[in-house]
Scaffold this motif. Structure first.
Motif, mmCIF file in Angstrom:
data_model
loop_
_atom_site.group_PDB
_atom_site.id
_atom_site.type_symbol
_atom_site.label_atom_id
_atom_site.label_comp_id
_atom_site.label_asym_id
_atom_site.label_seq_id
_atom_site.Cartn_x
_atom_site.Cartn_y
_atom_site.Cartn_z
ATOM 1 N N GLU A 124 0.834 -1.200 0.000
ATOM 2 C CA GLU A 124 0.000 0.000 0.000
ATOM 3 C C GLU A 124 0.872 1.253 0.000
ATOM 4 O O GLU A 124 0.597 2.217 -0.725
ATOM 5 C CB GLU A 124 -0.909 -0.015 1.224
ATOM 6 N N SER A 125 1.948 1.246 0.777
ATOM 7 C CA SER A 125 2.807 2.424 0.883
ATOM 8 C C SER A 125 3.409 2.817 -0.458
ATOM 9 O O SER A 125 3.509 4.005 -0.785
ATOM 10 C CB SER A 125 3.917 2.164 1.901
ATOM 11 N N ARG A 126 3.811 1.842 -1.261
ATOM 12 C CA ARG A 126 4.470 2.144 -2.524
ATOM 13 C C ARG A 126 3.471 2.366 -3.656
ATOM 14 O O ARG A 126 3.875 2.705 -4.772
ATOM 15 C CB ARG A 126 5.438 1.025 -2.889
ATOM 16 N N SER A 127 2.179 2.201 -3.399
ATOM 17 C CA SER A 127 1.185 2.307 -4.466
ATOM 18 C C SER A 127 1.046 3.730 -4.994
ATOM 19 O O SER A 127 0.679 3.941 -6.141
ATOM 20 C CB SER A 127 -0.177 1.799 -3.977
ATOM 21 N N SER A 128 1.344 4.719 -4.152
ATOM 22 C CA SER A 128 1.171 6.116 -4.573
ATOM 23 C C SER A 128 1.841 7.018 -3.548
ATOM 24 O O SER A 128 1.921 6.688 -2.357
ATOM 25 C CB SER A 128 -0.322 6.456 -4.661
ATOM 26 N N LYS A 129 2.304 8.173 -4.015
ATOM 27 C CA LYS A 129 2.837 9.164 -3.073
ATOM 28 C C LYS A 129 1.757 9.671 -2.123
ATOM 29 O O LYS A 129 2.058 10.192 -1.048
ATOM 30 C CB LYS A 129 3.441 10.346 -3.827
ATOM 31 N N ASP A 130 0.506 9.514 -2.512
ATOM 32 C CA ASP A 130 -0.613 9.972 -1.691
ATOM 33 C C ASP A 130 -1.208 8.869 -0.829
ATOM 34 O O ASP A 130 -2.233 9.067 -0.168
ATOM 35 C CB ASP A 130 -1.716 10.555 -2.589
ATOM 36 N N SER A 131 -0.594 7.689 -0.814
ATOM 37 C CA SER A 131 -1.126 6.573 -0.039
ATOM 38 C C SER A 131 -1.201 6.928 1.448
ATOM 39 O O SER A 131 -0.289 7.559 1.989
ATOM 40 C CB SER A 131 -0.236 5.337 -0.216
ATOM 41 N N PRO A 132 -2.278 6.539 2.119
ATOM 42 C CA PRO A 132 -2.365 6.770 3.578
ATOM 43 C C PRO A 132 -1.215 6.130 4.349
ATOM 44 O O PRO A 132 -0.911 6.552 5.460
ATOM 45 C CB PRO A 132 -3.710 6.142 3.954
ATOM 46 N N LYS A 133 -0.603 5.114 3.773
ATOM 47 C CA LYS A 133 0.514 4.436 4.436
ATOM 48 C C LYS A 133 1.869 4.856 3.847
ATOM 49 O O LYS A 133 2.894 4.229 4.141
ATOM 50 C CB LYS A 133 0.349 2.914 4.360
ATOM 51 N N ARG A 134 1.895 5.903 3.046
ATOM 52 C CA ARG A 134 3.170 6.322 2.452
ATOM 53 C C ARG A 134 4.206 6.584 3.541
ATOM 54 O O ARG A 134 5.369 6.183 3.433
ATOM 55 C CB ARG A 134 2.970 7.581 1.605
#
Length: 575
Positions: A124-134
């Motif tokens: 989840e963290s790497r899915s997007s710069k805007d991810s809640p888990k970034r």
């Protein structure tokens, strides 16, 4: 340390683990129950009688969580699932019940500096710069003035423990993530309170399930300097030493105290909480293990297992000077005498076999294995026995790098040879110090594959299993196994071993290791010759009238405090 343990220490009653011995099980190499060549939980259960016979109190179980095994299970993809290679959660529950039925405890390995890159948190963290888990992991853009992917574009110059940079580019987002170890082991960002809450919840889940505590992997690395500054250049491809910026960082004590409050407070005083702490000093260890601070019960320090590292590091070993070893262990005995507690160990899954490293695994194999055990186990601290150590298992005769499996060794070999190193010289270092030495299968008997598996083992069995095995030692009163059993019995029965004061004697002798333990009117003397030539130990003449409690050779004739010491002999006296 729990509140009950703190109170017990305050009123002078030692915590239970001062007289306990811990046994580390590396499940992949312990016992295979289904013939697939990989050790498993049911295999561990099938061999519990061995541990009960040895007399240990606690089993430390190396990771059995779901994992892609980039680092043999220290890269976890699900903290609350058992990896199919090891079995099921039901298998774990059965193992735990059997351990408890034998009066032993079980401690889980806790790996929370990093996860696997296949953990849902990181996916989840790497899915997007805007991810809640970034912000659950350490993400940074390329170094200013560089394009992503260019040489030198990594956010810092830190070098990984497993060679190469500590940063890997994620092509999808154009940013780099931090991994102090393998690229498949991204570091969690403990600055984020959501990360800490998730870890605490997971730990409570295991304690509620019945486990008796945790051994915390590289726990002093969880607090990093948030500025992530460059380290001093080491000369290896322009990479630098980031260790001062991520070891025992600015919030480490805050994080551990919070963990104690959220996870351990109010639970049974029978739990054990051990921290692996790379590079920790004795001054820092006093803080970590001070009962009043409520952080850790004890730490693993690395000073004594770094003394034979040469100028080129661990894979460039040099001969050990026993005086350095005595000075190091003696310093830790003194430093933690009034505050805190020591762990005592020679071996674990990251170290070569001690009888090959500091002993003589040829002419004096039995004598050196038992002498080294004696000088360690009777010091002040909690002894840790690594699987096979109680049998005197030795380093493996790897024919080449093709027989090795450890990511650290494989990466080092590739990097060193590519830099122009002589392949055979590199191999010599790996054979002496590589982590695979401690990971060859436990040698249960003389049958094919040493009774470890009916299949093809994941790593070769040491060929000396035909004579060096558990079955051959059980009924031999002079065996390495039975010597370990007697050392454990002494710790259980003599308070002077668990709680007595420590005083090093003969500190300047280059081959003799001797110390006294004192509690009330009891005095214990341990003296060993850790060399291959006869020596004479000259001590207080009063020891001539002492009782010999234990020896690994024939009883010596002590006259006027002079003790003749055969090669690799060890004697324990009490008065």
């Amino acid at each position: 340390m729990t509140l009950e343990q703190t109170v017990a220490t305050t009123v002078g009653t030692a915590p239970w683990w001062t007289s306990a011995v811990v046994y580390q099980v590396y499940p992949r190499s312990f016992a295979d129950s289904n013939g697939d060549g990989v050790g498993d939980l049911n295999g561990v259960t099938s061999r519990l009688d061995h541990l009960e016979r040895l007399g240990v109190d606690v089993i430390w179980l190396s990771p059995v969580y779901a994992s892609p095994h980039a680092d043999n299970g220290y890269d976890i993809s699900d903290y609350q699932a058992i990896d199919p290679a090891f079995g099921t959660l039901e298998d774990f529950d059965r193992l735990l019940a059997e351990v408890h039925a034998r009066g032993m405890k079980l401690v889980m390995d806790l790996v929370v500096n990093h996860t696997s890159d296949e953990h849902p948190w990181f996916v989840e963290s790497r899915s997007s710069k805007d991810s809640p888990k970034r912000d659950w992991y350490w993400w940074r853009p390329p170094r200013e003035g560089f394009e992503a992917g260019q040489p030198g574009a990594e956010p810092t110059n830190w070098e990984s423990f497993f060679s190469g940079p500590t940063w890997t580019l994620d092509e999808a987002t154009g940013e780099y993530y931090l991994h102090l170890f393998d690229r498949k082991q991204p570091d969690l960002n403990w600055e984020n309170p959501e990360v800490r809450e998730a870890v605490h919840a997971m730990m409570r889940w295991w304690l509620d399930r019945g486990v008796d505590g945790f051994r915390m992997d590289v726990i002093n690395l969880i607090s990093k300097n948030p500025e992530l500054p460059d380290g001093a250049t080491t000369g290896t491809g322009g990479l630098g030493d980031g260790f001062p910026h991520y070891s025992t960082g600015p919030r480490i004590h805050e994080f551990l105290q919070e963990m104690h409050r959220e996870v351990f407070e109010g639970r049974s005083g029978q739990l054990l909480n051990v921290g692996e702490t790379l590079g920790v000093t004795w001054e820092q260890a006093r803080l970590f293990t001070d009962p009043a601070r409520r952080e850790l019960d004890m730490v693993f320090q690395f000073e004594h297992v770094s003394l034979d590292h040469g100028p080129g590091g661990k894979f460039d070993p040099k001969p050990l000077d026993l005086r350095d070893l005595k000075a190091s262990l003696g310093r830790w005995q003194t430093a933690l005498a009034d505050v805190g507690w020591n762990s005592l160990y020679w071996n674990n899954h990251d170290q070569p076999r001690v009888v090959s490293r500091f002993g003589d695994d040829r002419k004096y194999w039995r004598e050196s294995a038992t002498a080294l055990a004696t000088v360690l186990h009777l010091q002040r601290g909690t002894p840790f026995v690594y699987q096979g150590e109680e049998l005197g298992m030795t380093n493996a005769p790897f024919a080449g790098v093709h027989e090795m499996r450890d990511v650290e060794s494989l990466n080092h070999y590739a990097e060193a040879v590519a830099a122009g190193g002589d392949p055979e010289s590199v191999l010599r270092g790996l054979r002496a110090m590589g982590r695979d030495n401690g990971r060859t299968p436990v040698q249960w008997d003389a049958s094919p594959n040493a009774g470890f598996t009916a299949g093809e083992p994941w790593i070769e069995v040491n060929p000396n299993h035909t004579w060096l095995n558990a079955q051959a030692q059980y009924d031999d009163p002079d065996s390495v196994f039975n010597h370990y059993r007697r050392l454990i019995e002494l710790r259980h029965s003599l308070p002077v071993i668990a709680r007595g004061d420590f005083r090093m004697v003969l500190a300047d002798e280059p081959y003799l290791y001797a110390y006294e333990r004192t509690l009330d009117n009891d005095r214990l003397l341990v003296v060993a010759n850790l060399g291959g030539t006869p020596q004479t130990a000259t001590l207080d003449g009063a020891w001539s009238a002492a009782d010999l409690l234990l020896t690994n050779v024939d009883e010596p004739s002590v006259v006027s405090g002079r003790i003749p010491m055969e090669p690799w002999s060890a004697h324990v006296f009490m008065k």
